[in-house]
Design a protein around this motif. Structure first.
Motif, PDB file in Angstrom:
ATOM      1  N   LEU A   1       0.714  -0.984   0.271  1.00  0.00           N
ATOM      2  CA  LEU A   1       0.222   0.259   0.124  1.00  0.00           C
ATOM      3  C   LEU A   1       1.043   1.566   0.014  1.00  0.00           C
ATOM      4  CD1 LEU A   1      -2.620   1.546   0.031  1.00  0.00           C
ATOM      5  CD2 LEU A   1      -2.643   0.969   2.329  1.00  0.00           C
ATOM      6  N   ARG A   2       0.872   2.161  -1.512  1.00  0.00           N
ATOM      7  CA  ARG A   2       1.139   3.322  -1.635  1.00  0.00           C
ATOM      8  C   ARG A   2       1.040   4.843  -1.578  1.00  0.00           C
ATOM      9  NH1 ARG A   2       6.378   1.339  -5.425  1.00  0.00           N
ATOM     10  NH2 ARG A   2       4.037   0.489  -6.457  1.00  0.00           N
ATOM     11  N   ARG A   3       1.029   5.582  -0.889  1.00  0.00           N
ATOM     12  CA  ARG A   3       0.290   7.110  -0.720  1.00  0.00           C
ATOM     13  C   ARG A   3       1.374   8.060  -1.557  1.00  0.00           C
ATOM     14  NH1 ARG A   3       0.027  11.332   2.132  1.00  0.00           N
ATOM     15  NH2 ARG A   3      -3.060  12.307   2.105  1.00  0.00           N
ATOM     16  N   PHE A   4       1.349   8.339  -2.643  1.00  0.00           N
ATOM     17  CA  PHE A   4       2.077   9.625  -3.008  1.00  0.00           C
ATOM     18  C   PHE A   4       1.552  11.057  -3.410  1.00  0.00           C
ATOM     19  CE2 PHE A   4       3.421   5.748  -5.272  1.00  0.00           C
ATOM     20  CZ  PHE A   4       4.713   5.583  -4.985  1.00  0.00           C
ATOM     21  N   GLU A   5       2.007  12.119  -2.403  1.00  0.00           N
ATOM     22  CA  GLU A   5       1.436  12.842  -2.486  1.00  0.00           C
ATOM     23  C   GLU A   5       2.058  13.993  -3.348  1.00  0.00           C
ATOM     24  OE1 GLU A   5      -0.324  16.250   0.640  1.00  0.00           O
ATOM     25  OE2 GLU A   5      -0.044  14.178   1.374  1.00  0.00           O
ATOM     26  N   VAL A   6       1.884  14.691  -4.627  1.00  0.00           N
ATOM     27  CA  VAL A   6       2.166  15.299  -4.512  1.00  0.00           C
ATOM     28  C   VAL A   6       2.643  16.929  -4.759  1.00  0.00           C
ATOM     29  CG1 VAL A   6       3.267  15.794  -7.232  1.00  0.00           C
ATOM     30  CG2 VAL A   6       2.507  13.617  -6.782  1.00  0.00           C
ATOM     31  N   HIS A   7       3.275  17.876  -4.543  1.00  0.00           N
ATOM     32  CA  HIS A   7       3.389  19.672  -4.480  1.00  0.00           C
ATOM     33  C   HIS A   7       4.152  19.636  -5.351  1.00  0.00           C
ATOM     34  CE1 HIS A   7       0.974  19.780   0.157  1.00  0.00           C
ATOM     35  NE2 HIS A   7       1.276  18.359  -0.301  1.00  0.00           N
ATOM     36  N   ASP A   8       3.369  21.711  -5.556  1.00  0.00           N
ATOM     37  CA  ASP A   8       4.735  22.355  -6.591  1.00  0.00           C
ATOM     38  C   ASP A   8       5.433  23.712  -4.923  1.00  0.00           C
ATOM     39  OD1 ASP A   8       3.454  21.750  -8.863  1.00  0.00           O
ATOM     40  OD2 ASP A   8       2.254  22.495  -9.115  1.00  0.00           O
ATOM     41  N   LEU A   9       5.889  24.074  -5.462  1.00  0.00           N
ATOM     42  CA  LEU A   9       6.626  25.347  -4.760  1.00  0.00           C
ATOM     43  C   LEU A   9       5.918  26.129  -4.758  1.00  0.00           C
ATOM     44  CD1 LEU A   9      10.539  24.910  -5.095  1.00  0.00           C
ATOM     45  CD2 LEU A   9       9.034  25.527  -2.257  1.00  0.00           C
ATOM     46  N   VAL A  10       5.397  26.660  -4.200  1.00  0.00           N
ATOM     47  CA  VAL A  10       4.617  28.184  -4.434  1.00  0.00           C
ATOM     48  C   VAL A  10       5.849  28.784  -4.156  1.00  0.00           C
ATOM     49  CG1 VAL A  10       3.412  30.219  -3.206  1.00  0.00           C
ATOM     50  CG2 VAL A  10       2.742  27.742  -3.071  1.00  0.00           C
ATOM     51  N   THR A  11       5.500  29.844  -5.685  1.00  0.00           N
ATOM     52  CA  THR A  11       6.906  30.945  -6.271  1.00  0.00           C
ATOM     53  C   THR A  11       6.713  32.431  -5.638  1.00  0.00           C
ATOM     54  OG1 THR A  11       5.936  30.568  -8.961  1.00  0.00           O
ATOM     55  CG2 THR A  11       7.716  28.886  -7.829  1.00  0.00           C
ATOM     56  N   GLY A  12       5.668  32.496  -5.890  1.00  0.00           N
ATOM     57  CA  GLY A  12       4.894  33.851  -5.855  1.00  0.00           C
ATOM     58  C   GLY A  12       5.818  34.697  -4.684  1.00  0.00           C
ATOM     59  N   ASP A  13       6.431  34.200  -3.879  1.00  0.00           N
ATOM     60  CA  ASP A  13       7.099  35.231  -2.664  1.00  0.00           C
ATOM     61  C   ASP A  13       8.924  34.284  -3.231  1.00  0.00           C
ATOM     62  OD1 ASP A  13       7.436  32.189  -1.755  1.00  0.00           O
ATOM     63  OD2 ASP A  13       6.288  32.761  -0.018  1.00  0.00           O
ATOM     64  N   GLY A  14       9.464  35.277  -2.642  1.00  0.00           N
ATOM     65  CA  GLY A  14      10.915  35.263  -2.561  1.00  0.00           C
ATOM     66  C   GLY A  14      11.588  34.337  -2.454  1.00  0.00           C
ATOM     67  N   ALA A  15      11.028  33.340  -1.636  1.00  0.00           N
ATOM     68  CA  ALA A  15      11.670  32.301  -0.967  1.00  0.00           C
ATOM     69  C   ALA A  15      11.889  30.552  -2.070  1.00  0.00           C
ATOM     70  CB  ALA A  15      11.663  31.391  -0.412  1.00  0.00           C
ATOM     71  N   GLY A  16      10.560  30.823  -2.315  1.00  0.00           N
ATOM     72  CA  GLY A  16      10.222  29.937  -3.807  1.00  0.00           C
ATOM     73  C   GLY A  16      10.607  29.671  -4.745  1.00  0.00           C
TER      74      GLY A  16
ATOM     75  N   ARG B   1      13.291  31.634  -5.658  1.00  0.00           N
ATOM     76  CA  ARG B   1      13.979  31.534  -5.714  1.00  0.00           C
ATOM     77  C   ARG B   1      15.223  30.635  -5.516  1.00  0.00           C
ATOM     78  NH1 ARG B   1      14.842  35.923  -2.313  1.00  0.00           N
ATOM     79  NH2 ARG B   1      14.633  34.637  -0.389  1.00  0.00           N
ATOM     80  N   VAL B   2      14.594  29.597  -5.211  1.00  0.00           N
ATOM     81  CA  VAL B   2      14.812  27.836  -4.617  1.00  0.00           C
ATOM     82  C   VAL B   2      14.678  27.283  -6.130  1.00  0.00           C
ATOM     83  CG1 VAL B   2      14.267  25.532  -3.882  1.00  0.00           C
ATOM     84  CG2 VAL B   2      14.767  28.025  -2.678  1.00  0.00           C
ATOM     85  N   ALA B   3      12.756  27.556  -6.581  1.00  0.00           N
ATOM     86  CA  ALA B   3      12.133  27.256  -7.948  1.00  0.00           C
ATOM     87  C   ALA B   3      13.240  27.529  -9.069  1.00  0.00           C
ATOM     88  CB  ALA B   3      11.546  27.371  -8.209  1.00  0.00           C
ATOM     89  N   ARG B   4      14.270  28.335  -8.971  1.00  0.00           N
ATOM     90  CA  ARG B   4      15.079  28.848 -10.449  1.00  0.00           C
ATOM     91  C   ARG B   4      16.575  28.687 -10.103  1.00  0.00           C
ATOM     92  NH1 ARG B   4      13.763  35.913 -10.415  1.00  0.00           N
ATOM     93  NH2 ARG B   4      12.211  35.496 -12.047  1.00  0.00           N
ATOM     94  N   ALA B   5      16.490  28.562  -9.017  1.00  0.00           N
ATOM     95  CA  ALA B   5      18.007  27.550  -8.866  1.00  0.00           C
ATOM     96  C   ALA B   5      18.325  25.751  -9.039  1.00  0.00           C
ATOM     97  CB  ALA B   5      18.180  27.677  -6.870  1.00  0.00           C
ATOM     98  N   LEU B   6      16.935  25.467  -8.759  1.00  0.00           N
ATOM     99  CA  LEU B   6      16.638  23.900  -8.965  1.00  0.00           C
ATOM    100  C   LEU B   6      17.509  23.662 -10.987  1.00  0.00           C
ATOM    101  CD1 LEU B   6      14.032  22.601  -6.392  1.00  0.00           C
ATOM    102  CD2 LEU B   6      16.809  22.262  -6.693  1.00  0.00           C
ATOM    103  N   ALA B   7      15.866  24.910 -11.677  1.00  0.00           N
ATOM    104  CA  ALA B   7      15.663  24.678 -12.847  1.00  0.00           C
ATOM    105  C   ALA B   7      17.389  25.116 -13.450  1.00  0.00           C
ATOM    106  CB  ALA B   7      15.086  25.739 -13.417  1.00  0.00           C
ATOM    107  N   ARG B   8      18.345  26.000 -13.092  1.00  0.00           N
ATOM    108  CA  ARG B   8      19.251  26.426 -13.475  1.00  0.00           C
ATOM    109  C   ARG B   8      20.289  25.772 -13.332  1.00  0.00           C
ATOM    110  NH1 ARG B   8      18.893  30.819 -11.171  1.00  0.00           N
ATOM    111  NH2 ARG B   8      20.384  30.532  -9.111  1.00  0.00           N
ATOM    112  N   ALA B   9      20.247  24.404 -11.829  1.00  0.00           N
ATOM    113  CA  ALA B   9      20.766  23.269 -11.731  1.00  0.00           C
ATOM    114  C   ALA B   9      20.977  22.310 -12.681  1.00  0.00           C
ATOM    115  CB  ALA B   9      20.868  22.848 -10.515  1.00  0.00           C
ATOM    116  N   GLY B  10      19.687  21.800 -13.177  1.00  0.00           N
ATOM    117  CA  GLY B  10      19.152  21.167 -14.120  1.00  0.00           C
ATOM    118  C   GLY B  10      19.557  21.313 -15.401  1.00  0.00           C
ATOM    119  N   ARG B  11      19.832  22.506 -15.621  1.00  0.00           N
ATOM    120  CA  ARG B  11      20.289  23.034 -17.170  1.00  0.00           C
ATOM    121  C   ARG B  11      22.073  22.836 -17.290  1.00  0.00           C
ATOM    122  NH1 ARG B  11      16.219  26.789 -16.632  1.00  0.00           N
ATOM    123  NH2 ARG B  11      17.932  28.255 -16.123  1.00  0.00           N
ATOM    124  N   ALA B  12      22.431  23.249 -15.783  1.00  0.00           N
ATOM    125  CA  ALA B  12      23.760  23.138 -16.247  1.00  0.00           C
ATOM    126  C   ALA B  12      24.882  21.581 -16.585  1.00  0.00           C
ATOM    127  CB  ALA B  12      23.813  23.601 -14.978  1.00  0.00           C
TER     128      ALA B  12
END
Length: 233
Positions: free
Chosen positions: A160-175, A177-188
């Motif tokens: 029995l498995r359960r996967f709860e999927v969430h997005d980062l909320v990017t409407g504020d500075g912290a989220g 910045r993190v989303a951009r850093a992750l995307a940048r790392a994924g392309r590097a």
């Protein structure tokens, strides 16, 4: 969103064999039409979404012991996996476990799990720390996928498995910045442990030399596209 206790009809469908449970939270970070995936230290050569198994808190230990929960602690990652909600329950205890989980008491919620896992995994893939204060990060629920209890070939239990999927909320500075850093790392090119995979890559199950973990499909929808890949033991 949390699972509710089983109805009478659902209780009749509960298996009589032991049940392996694994309840997780996954983070979806998009870079245009691609998704950020991390290389998995427990499955070398495999990448999947940031996130991991929800942990229980110390006050729940007695309850889980009474339910007969046999925590899954497999070398070489015993210390990392300690207090994970991943292990085997007697079939008779599944209903009680789900009822407890639904209360949200003495366990991580998905947001807590993702903050912890993101901080840990960012260090493992060589890009941490991402946020000065992980508690500044907020998340938005996308979907919850529940699988089973279902037979597992070659195993003496159902799963029995359960996967709860969430997005980062990017409407504020912290989220943001993190989303951009992750995307940048994924392309590097100099960040091989972080990749950006397209929908086509996830359906295919491979990106270059890396296999793509099957739970990555839940970033796109509620349907599994491939069987599990075994961890290192």
């Amino acid at each position: 969103m949390v699972p509710t206790a089983p109805t009478a009809w659902e209780a009749q469908r509960m298996p009589r064999t032991p049940v392996r449970i694994s309840f997780s939270a996954l983070l979806r970070v998009r870079d245009d039409d691609r998704y950020v995936l991390f290389h998995s230290p427990t499955r070398p050569g495999v990448c999947g979404p940031p996130g991991g198994v929800v942990k229980y808190l110390p006050p729940a230990a007695g309850l889980l012991e009474r339910l007969g929960f046999d925590e899954e602690l497999t070398p070489p990652h015993v210390e990392v996996a300690r207090t994970d909600l991943r292990g085997v329950l007697p079939a008779r205890s599944v209903r009680g476990f789900l009822a407890w989980f639904a209360t949200g008491a003495y366990r991580e919620h998905a947001e807590d799990c993702l903050r912890r896992e993101l901080a840990e995994e960012a260090g493992e893939v060589g890009i941490g720390p991402l946020a000065e204060n992980p508690h500044d990060l907020r998340f938005s629920h996308v979907r919850t996928v529940v699988e089973g209890p279902a037979p597992v070939p070659g195993k003496p239990y159902r799963q029995l498995r359960r996967f709860e999927v969430h997005d980062l909320v990017t409407g504020d500075g912290a989220g943001l910045r993190v989303a951009r850093a992750l995307a940048r790392a994924g392309r590097a090119a100099d960040q091989p442990d972080v990749v950006c995979a397209s929908r086509s890559d996830i359906r295919h199950g491979r990106l270059g030399r890396l296999l793509i973990a099957p739970q990555s499909a839940f970033l796109m929808g509620g349907t599994r596209l491939a069987p599990d890949l075994p961890p290192v033991r």
